[in-house]
Design a protein around this motif. Structure first.
Motif, PDB file in Angstrom:
ATOM      1  N   GLU A   1      43.375  43.922  49.204  1.00 21.75           N
ATOM      2  CA  GLU A   1      43.191  42.640  49.901  1.00 21.75           C
ATOM      3  C   GLU A   1      42.363  41.683  49.048  1.00 21.75           C
ATOM      4  O   GLU A   1      42.670  40.498  48.942  1.00 21.75           O
ATOM      5  N   TYR A   2      41.285  42.241  48.455  1.00 13.84           N
ATOM      6  CA  TYR A   2      40.449  41.375  47.608  1.00 13.84           C
ATOM      7  C   TYR A   2      41.239  40.866  46.415  1.00 13.84           C
ATOM      8  O   TYR A   2      41.180  39.685  46.073  1.00 13.84           O
TER       9      TYR A   2
ATOM     10  N   TRP B   1      38.809  43.639  33.464  1.00 11.26           N
ATOM     11  CA  TRP B   1      39.537  42.448  33.933  1.00 11.26           C
ATOM     12  C   TRP B   1      38.663  41.595  34.836  1.00 11.26           C
ATOM     13  O   TRP B   1      38.642  40.369  34.716  1.00 11.26           O
ATOM     14  N   LEU B   2      37.926  42.266  35.714  1.00 11.34           N
ATOM     15  CA  LEU B   2      37.116  41.518  36.672  1.00 11.34           C
ATOM     16  C   LEU B   2      36.037  40.712  35.955  1.00 11.34           C
ATOM     17  O   LEU B   2      35.712  39.600  36.354  1.00 11.34           O
ATOM     18  N   LYS B   3      35.521  41.275  34.852  1.00 10.08           N
ATOM     19  CA  LYS B   3      34.495  40.555  34.099  1.00 10.08           C
ATOM     20  C   LYS B   3      35.115  39.327  33.436  1.00 10.08           C
ATOM     21  O   LYS B   3      34.542  38.241  33.449  1.00 10.08           O
ATOM     22  N   ARG B   4      36.315  39.514  32.896  1.00  8.02           N
ATOM     23  CA  ARG B   4      36.993  38.373  32.266  1.00  8.02           C
ATOM     24  C   ARG B   4      37.303  37.293  33.300  1.00  8.02           C
ATOM     25  O   ARG B   4      37.175  36.099  33.027  1.00  8.02           O
ATOM     26  N   ALA B   5      37.705  37.740  34.490  1.00 12.95           N
ATOM     27  CA  ALA B   5      37.985  36.768  35.544  1.00 12.95           C
ATOM     28  C   ALA B   5      36.713  36.021  35.922  1.00 12.95           C
ATOM     29  O   ALA B   5      36.719  34.808  36.115  1.00 12.95           O
ATOM     30  N   ARG B   6      35.610  36.767  35.993  1.00 15.43           N
ATOM     31  CA  ARG B   6      34.325  36.153  36.336  1.00 15.43           C
ATOM     32  C   ARG B   6      33.929  35.100  35.289  1.00 15.43           C
ATOM     33  O   ARG B   6      33.488  34.001  35.628  1.00 15.43           O
ATOM     34  N   ASP B   7      34.143  35.438  34.015  1.00 20.05           N
ATOM     35  CA  ASP B   7      33.832  34.472  32.945  1.00 20.05           C
ATOM     36  C   ASP B   7      34.625  33.193  33.139  1.00 20.05           C
ATOM     37  O   ASP B   7      34.098  32.089  33.033  1.00 20.05           O
ATOM     38  N   LEU B   8      35.919  33.380  33.437  1.00 24.72           N
ATOM     39  CA  LEU B   8      36.778  32.217  33.605  1.00 24.72           C
ATOM     40  C   LEU B   8      36.318  31.356  34.774  1.00 24.72           C
ATOM     41  O   LEU B   8      36.223  30.131  34.675  1.00 24.72           O
TER      42      LEU B   8
ATOM     43  N   ILE C   1      34.235  42.557  45.792  1.00 22.83           N
ATOM     44  CA  ILE C   1      35.242  43.596  45.521  1.00 22.83           C
ATOM     45  C   ILE C   1      34.581  44.918  45.120  1.00 22.83           C
ATOM     46  O   ILE C   1      33.572  44.932  44.427  1.00 22.83           O
ATOM     47  N   GLU C   2      35.163  45.995  45.652  1.00 25.02           N
ATOM     48  CA  GLU C   2      34.624  47.328  45.351  1.00 25.02           C
ATOM     49  C   GLU C   2      35.737  48.227  44.848  1.00 25.02           C
ATOM     50  O   GLU C   2      36.910  47.903  44.981  1.00 25.02           O
ATOM     51  N   GLU C   3      35.325  49.361  44.290  1.00 21.89           N
ATOM     52  CA  GLU C   3      36.309  50.334  43.792  1.00 21.89           C
ATOM     53  C   GLU C   3      37.102  50.926  44.955  1.00 21.89           C
ATOM     54  O   GLU C   3      36.612  50.970  46.079  1.00 21.89           O
TER      55      GLU C   3
END
Lengths: 358, 191
Positions: free
Chosen positions: A85-86, A158-165, A271-273
């Protein structure tokens, strides 16, 4: 005008009747890209239509997937895991950024600012498409969602890259707004052009940013609260006047991008694992039923109407395409305007011919 | 969140319409369609001012096997014939009250399909009803501009019908001319 005209964003034709430079009558003509997507979908299994939905509105394949998944999940009650969902919300909001940023670029292009603003927009869009490619393997035809979850999890980092963006995007928006929003030429070409009243917008089924530019506070993310949108705090920008013009429609999109960034920040925090696919069965074979699922796609209300008859294929498969229905008011907005304005009015509606013609 | 809409009140006022419990839809007869739609749009209890989706469904004659409880209380499989028809489905919402969806259906026969156009009530039906006319061949009474929309004007047939047979070769169908037209008229198949 058209079907081969640079301002029509694809193969779209306007039969325009002119008095000098003034538009007296206008009829939209389309269907050049018609491939009867609905008939194709009725002859293949439910899941096999998922990659076809990418090709409807080829800018926003993630939201198309989501709308279809929501309709199918209504037919058969399937639980969607938390992480999925997230990720759906993250993908949908990134898609909204892609769509709005390209729209603004094309819109300014139609106004005569050739190249530069559009390429600025495409530079940012490319970064988001890179993220899509890392997650799903394809830049535009993502085919990422499944009934009950996602096809695969996002790769490591990926989540870190998304956060940077997401952190860097507001800086670009500041620059872009500074360039465009108070530009004298844009103001004089768009303000008071192509006005659409609140009542006509509601009656004509106009949805999305165009509806909100006409002063209606209606966002399906707030009204239906599909997915997990009830967990996020965000505002819905809408015009204070009961009449919207091209400038309002342009500004609403700029403001919506800011809100999308707010949602993205909250989603990336929350978002969590976990698994991304629930325990949905391998064979999707719903009992006889009807379902209408809809979401707020970047262009408006994207809905899928499915009629199941107990076989693995849908008996009826219907797409409610937002840009097709938003075209209803094209004639009303263009009459009395100049030919050059008809081009921007069409640009401000935000159509994609893959979706209009299906 | 959306709340359900009370359909009993509608049936009391418009006695010709009936409620389909299985698919949660109101079936509206042709004679009452415009008045009912106008009432749904304007009445303060409903205010269904926004018609989101309009579409058609084509049903051929088909056998349906159902399990029904008989007089002795045992389950029994019964076969019944589902009659052929075309349904025109409208999904309504209220932007004012944030309610919906509410589904209304107009039923018509397959051979000479005719339903009431609701474009005078909701403008959003205009292009969608044209699409149904184009792909299903349903005639909409009082539609302001009923023409083909997605297929070209010379096209024959209605491709979304379940019994539609596609032509041998689409390529020479749009504007056949010269020798292709000649062969077409003599009924020869081009290989």
């Amino acid at each position: 005008m058209g079907p081969h005209h640079p301002s029509t964003h694809g193969v779209f034709r306007m039969d325009v009747k002119l008095d000098g430079e003034t538009v007296v009558d206008l009829k939209p003509v389309f269907g050049y890209l018609h491939r009867n997507h609905e008939k194709i979908a009725e002859n293949i299994s439910y899941l096999a239509s998922m990659p076809f939905t990418d090709r409807l509105d080829y800018f926003n394949s993630m939201t198309n997937n989501w709308a279809y998944a929501i309709a199918a999940e209504k037919l058969v009650e399937i639980e969607v895991p938390e992480r999925a969902e997230y990720l759906r919300v993250i993908m949908a909001e990134l898609t909204r950024l892609v769509n709005h940023i390209s729209l603004v670029g094309f819109f300014v292009n139609d106004l005569g600012a050739l190249g530069t603003p559009l390429l600025y927009a495409f530079r940012e869009r490319e970064k988001i498409l890179d993220l899509f490619e890392q997650a799903s393997g394809a830049r535009m035809m993502c085919n990422y969602l499944r009934f009950g979850g996602l096809r695969c999890d996002v790769p490591e980092g990926w989540l870190k890259r998304a956060r940077d963006l997401v952190d860097r995007f507001p800086k670009f928006l500041d620059e872009y707004e500074q360039l465009l929003c108070e530009n004298e030429i844009i103001l004089s070409r768009t303000q008071g052009v192509g006005t659409l009243s609140r009542d006509l917008a509601i009656s004509a089924g106009v949805t999305g940013p165009m509806l909100r530019a006409s002063g209606v506070n209606y966002d399906i993310r707030k009204v239906d609260q599909y997915g997990i949108y009830n967990r996020f705090k965000f505002r819905v920008p809408y015009s204070e006047n009961n009449v919207g013009d091209c400038y309002d429609r342009f500004m609403i999109r700029m403001l919506e991008m800011r809100e999308s960034i707010e949602i993205l920040k909250q989603a990336l925090d929350g978002i969590e694992e976990g698994p991304v696919m629930g325990n949905a069965g391998k064979v999707f074979k719903p009992k006889p039923a009807e379902a209408y699922g809809r979401i707020e796609s970047p262009k408006g209300e994207l809905g899928f109407y499915l009629v199941a008859d107990g076989t693995p294929k849908p008996y009826r498969f219907r797409v409610r395409p937002p840009s097709f229905i938003n075209l209803t008011v094209l004639r009303d907005m263009c009459i009395g305007q100049q030919v050059a304005d008809a081009v921007i009015i069409l640009g401000s509606i935000d159509i994609v011919l893959g979706e209009v013609d299906r | 969140m959306s709340q359900p809409i009370d359909h009993e009140a509608i049936i009391q006022r418009f006695s010709g319409s009936e409620w389909d419990d299985k698919f949660c839809a109101l079936i509206v007869p042709l004679s009452e369609a415009t008045a009912l739609a106008k009432w749904l749009r304007d009445d303060n209890d409903f205010l269904l001012d926004y018609c989101s989706n309009v579409t058609g469904i084509d049903y051929l004659d088909r056998e349906i096997k159902e399990k029904v409880e008989n007089e002795e209380g045992k389950m029994e499989t019964v076969t019944r014939i589902d009659p052929s028809r075309i349904e025109v489905v409208y999904h309504l919402y209220s932007m004012e009250k944030h309610t919906g969806p509410f589904t209304i259906k107009q039923l018509t026969e397959r051979n000479n399909p005719e339903v009431q156009s609701l474009t005078p009530i909701w403008r959003s039906c205009e292009l969608q009803e044209r699409e149904i006319f184009d792909l299903f061949g349903v005639n909409f009474i009082a539609h302001p501009d009923q023409r083909r929309i997605l297929m070209w004007d010379e096209f024959e047939g209605h491709p979304m019908r379940k019994d539609y047979v596609e032509p041998f070769d689409y390529e020479w169908e749009p504007t056949p001319h010269d020798e292709i037209l000649d062969k077409h008229q003599r009924g020869k198949v081009i290989v």
